[in-house]
Design a protein around this motif. Structure first.
Motif, PDB file in Angstrom:
ATOM      1  N   LYS A   1      68.510  38.997  47.797  1.00 31.97           N
ATOM      2  CA  LYS A   1      69.593  39.644  48.541  1.00 31.97           C
ATOM      3  C   LYS A   1      70.837  39.883  47.688  1.00 31.97           C
ATOM      4  O   LYS A   1      71.932  40.000  48.208  1.00 31.97           O
ATOM      5  CB  LYS A   1      69.964  38.818  49.769  1.00 31.97           C
ATOM      6  N   SER A   2      70.713  39.946  46.363  1.00 29.13           N
ATOM      7  CA  SER A   2      71.888  40.233  45.544  1.00 29.13           C
ATOM      8  C   SER A   2      72.062  41.739  45.411  1.00 29.13           C
ATOM      9  O   SER A   2      71.091  42.479  45.275  1.00 29.13           O
ATOM     10  CB  SER A   2      71.755  39.578  44.164  1.00 29.13           C
ATOM     11  N   TYR A   3      73.286  42.180  45.491  1.00 27.26           N
ATOM     12  CA  TYR A   3      73.602  43.598  45.386  1.00 27.26           C
ATOM     13  C   TYR A   3      74.717  43.797  44.384  1.00 27.26           C
ATOM     14  O   TYR A   3      75.471  42.869  44.086  1.00 27.26           O
ATOM     15  CB  TYR A   3      74.039  44.147  46.757  1.00 27.26           C
ATOM     16  N   LYS A   4      74.843  45.021  43.872  1.00 24.06           N
ATOM     17  CA  LYS A   4      75.922  45.356  42.944  1.00 24.06           C
ATOM     18  C   LYS A   4      76.564  46.660  43.415  1.00 24.06           C
ATOM     19  O   LYS A   4      75.924  47.478  44.085  1.00 24.06           O
ATOM     20  CB  LYS A   4      75.373  45.496  41.529  1.00 24.06           C
ATOM     21  N   PRO A   5      77.845  46.866  43.061  1.00 23.20           N
ATOM     22  CA  PRO A   5      78.517  48.096  43.494  1.00 23.20           C
ATOM     23  C   PRO A   5      78.010  49.311  42.726  1.00 23.20           C
ATOM     24  O   PRO A   5      77.624  49.208  41.557  1.00 23.20           O
ATOM     25  CB  PRO A   5      79.992  47.824  43.197  1.00 23.20           C
ATOM     26  N   ALA A   6      78.027  50.467  43.403  1.00 21.80           N
ATOM     27  CA  ALA A   6      77.622  51.725  42.766  1.00 21.80           C
ATOM     28  C   ALA A   6      78.470  52.853  43.334  1.00 21.80           C
ATOM     29  O   ALA A   6      78.919  52.794  44.476  1.00 21.80           O
ATOM     30  CB  ALA A   6      76.147  52.006  43.016  1.00 21.80           C
TER      31      ALA A   6
ATOM     32  N   ASN B   1      69.552  52.012  38.795  1.00 22.65           N
ATOM     33  CA  ASN B   1      70.309  52.363  37.588  1.00 22.65           C
ATOM     34  C   ASN B   1      71.023  53.698  37.746  1.00 22.65           C
ATOM     35  O   ASN B   1      70.774  54.442  38.699  1.00 22.65           O
ATOM     36  CB  ASN B   1      69.361  52.426  36.381  1.00 22.65           C
ATOM     37  N   VAL B   2      71.867  54.036  36.783  1.00 22.97           N
ATOM     38  CA  VAL B   2      72.582  55.309  36.763  1.00 22.97           C
ATOM     39  C   VAL B   2      71.573  56.458  36.705  1.00 22.97           C
ATOM     40  O   VAL B   2      70.514  56.336  36.076  1.00 22.97           O
ATOM     41  CB  VAL B   2      73.548  55.360  35.564  1.00 22.97           C
TER      42      VAL B   2
ATOM     43  N   GLU C   1      77.411  55.909  38.768  1.00 23.66           N
ATOM     44  CA  GLU C   1      78.052  54.788  38.087  1.00 23.66           C
ATOM     45  C   GLU C   1      77.608  53.484  38.737  1.00 23.66           C
ATOM     46  O   GLU C   1      77.645  53.351  39.954  1.00 23.66           O
ATOM     47  CB  GLU C   1      79.575  54.941  38.204  1.00 23.66           C
ATOM     48  N   THR C   2      77.157  52.533  37.917  1.00 18.33           N
ATOM     49  CA  THR C   2      76.817  51.201  38.408  1.00 18.33           C
ATOM     50  C   THR C   2      76.776  50.253  37.218  1.00 18.33           C
ATOM     51  O   THR C   2      76.715  50.681  36.065  1.00 18.33           O
ATOM     52  CB  THR C   2      75.481  51.186  39.183  1.00 18.33           C
ATOM     53  N   GLU C   3      76.808  48.963  37.496  1.00 17.31           N
ATOM     54  CA  GLU C   3      76.769  47.964  36.436  1.00 17.31           C
ATOM     55  C   GLU C   3      75.327  47.734  35.996  1.00 17.31           C
ATOM     56  O   GLU C   3      74.405  47.857  36.797  1.00 17.31           O
ATOM     57  CB  GLU C   3      77.360  46.647  36.954  1.00 17.31           C
ATOM     58  N   PRO C   4      75.133  47.385  34.715  1.00 18.37           N
ATOM     59  CA  PRO C   4      73.763  47.062  34.281  1.00 18.37           C
ATOM     60  C   PRO C   4      73.293  45.750  34.908  1.00 18.37           C
ATOM     61  O   PRO C   4      74.099  44.944  35.346  1.00 18.37           O
ATOM     62  CB  PRO C   4      73.904  46.917  32.764  1.00 18.37           C
TER      63      PRO C   4
END
Length: 187
Positions: free
Chosen positions: A149-154, A169-170, A137-140
Motif C-alpha cells: 500500500k505504498s504510494y508516491k506523488p505524480a 514511471n515517467v 513527473e514522479t520520483e524513482p
C-alpha cells in the motif's frame, strides 16, 4: 411532471421546488417520538449551485423532474466557457467551465460527455468515470519501498497531482478515476 410523496425523495432525485430545479444531495429519514415522520433533504440548485435544507412530510407532494441525457463532444474552451457539439445535429452549446469544478483538467479535446438537459436548457455535464492520462513527473522507485500500500506523488499531463503505486514511471499511461481523483490502473 409526476408528483411524488415527500418520503419518496432519494439522493439524486431532481425536483421542482420554490420555482427552481433542485437535485437532492443527502436524504435523512427522521421518525421523531412525537409527530409524524419526515425526510430531511439537502438540495442543490442546478442553475446557480445554492444549497437548501428542507423538510418533507409523507403527505407533501413534490414534482419530480426527469432530465434528458445527451452525449456531446467537447470541442474547446474559450474565456472560461466550454464548447460542446451534438454529434447528431452538429449544434454547439457553451457552458460555464466551473460546472466541472476540480474535474475540469480531465476534460480532453474530442471527449464524449453526457450533458443533462431540462427542455432546451443544458444544466450539467458528466465526464467519463475513468480517463487515460500520461505521467509526466514522479520520483524513482526507492529500494525497500515494496509494501503493498505504498504510494508516491505524480504529476499528470493535465497538471493534476495524484498518488500512484511505486512501479509507475515517467511517460507511462495510467487510468485515473475522475470522481475519486485517484489512480485506478495501468492503461
Amino acid at each position: 411532471m409526476p408528483k411524488i410523496n415527500g418520503n419518496e425523495i432519494r439522493p439524486g432525485t431532481i425536483v421542482e421546488h420554490d420555482g427552481g430545479l433542485w437535485a437532492s444531495v443527502k436524504v435523512n429519514h427522521v421518525k421523531p417520538g412525537k409527530g409524524g415522520a419526515f425526510a430531511q433533504v439537502e438540495l442543490k440548485n442546478l442553475r446557480d449551485g445554492r444549497k437548501l435544507n428542507e423538510r418533507f412530510r409523507s403527505e407533501d407532494k413534490v414534482e419530480q423532474v426527469e432530465l434528458e441525457m445527451k452525449d456531446q463532444q467537447f470541442l474547446y474552451e474559450t474565456d472560461g466557457r466550454l464548447v460542446f457539439m451534438d454529434n447528431e445535429t452538429y449544434e454547439q452549446i457553451e457552458l460555464d467551465a466551473e460546472l466541472l469544478g476540480d474535474r475540469r483538467p480531465f476534460l480532453q479535446d474530442g471527449m464524449t460527455v453526457s450533458v443533462q438537459y431540462f427542455g432546451d436548457e443544458p444544466l450539467n455535464v458528466t465526464i467519463p468515470q475513468k480517463v487515460t492520462c500520461k505521467v509526466v513527473e514522479t520520483e524513482p522507485v526507492q529500494n525497500g519501498q515494496t509494501a503493498s500500500k505504498s504510494y508516491k506523488p505524480a504529476v499528470l499531463d493535465n497538471g493534476v497531482r495524484i498518488m500512484v503505486p511505486p512501479f509507475i514511471n515517467v511517460d507511462e499511461m495510467i487510468i485515473v478515476h475522475t470522481e475519486l481523483m485517484e489512480y485506478s490502473e495501468r492503461a
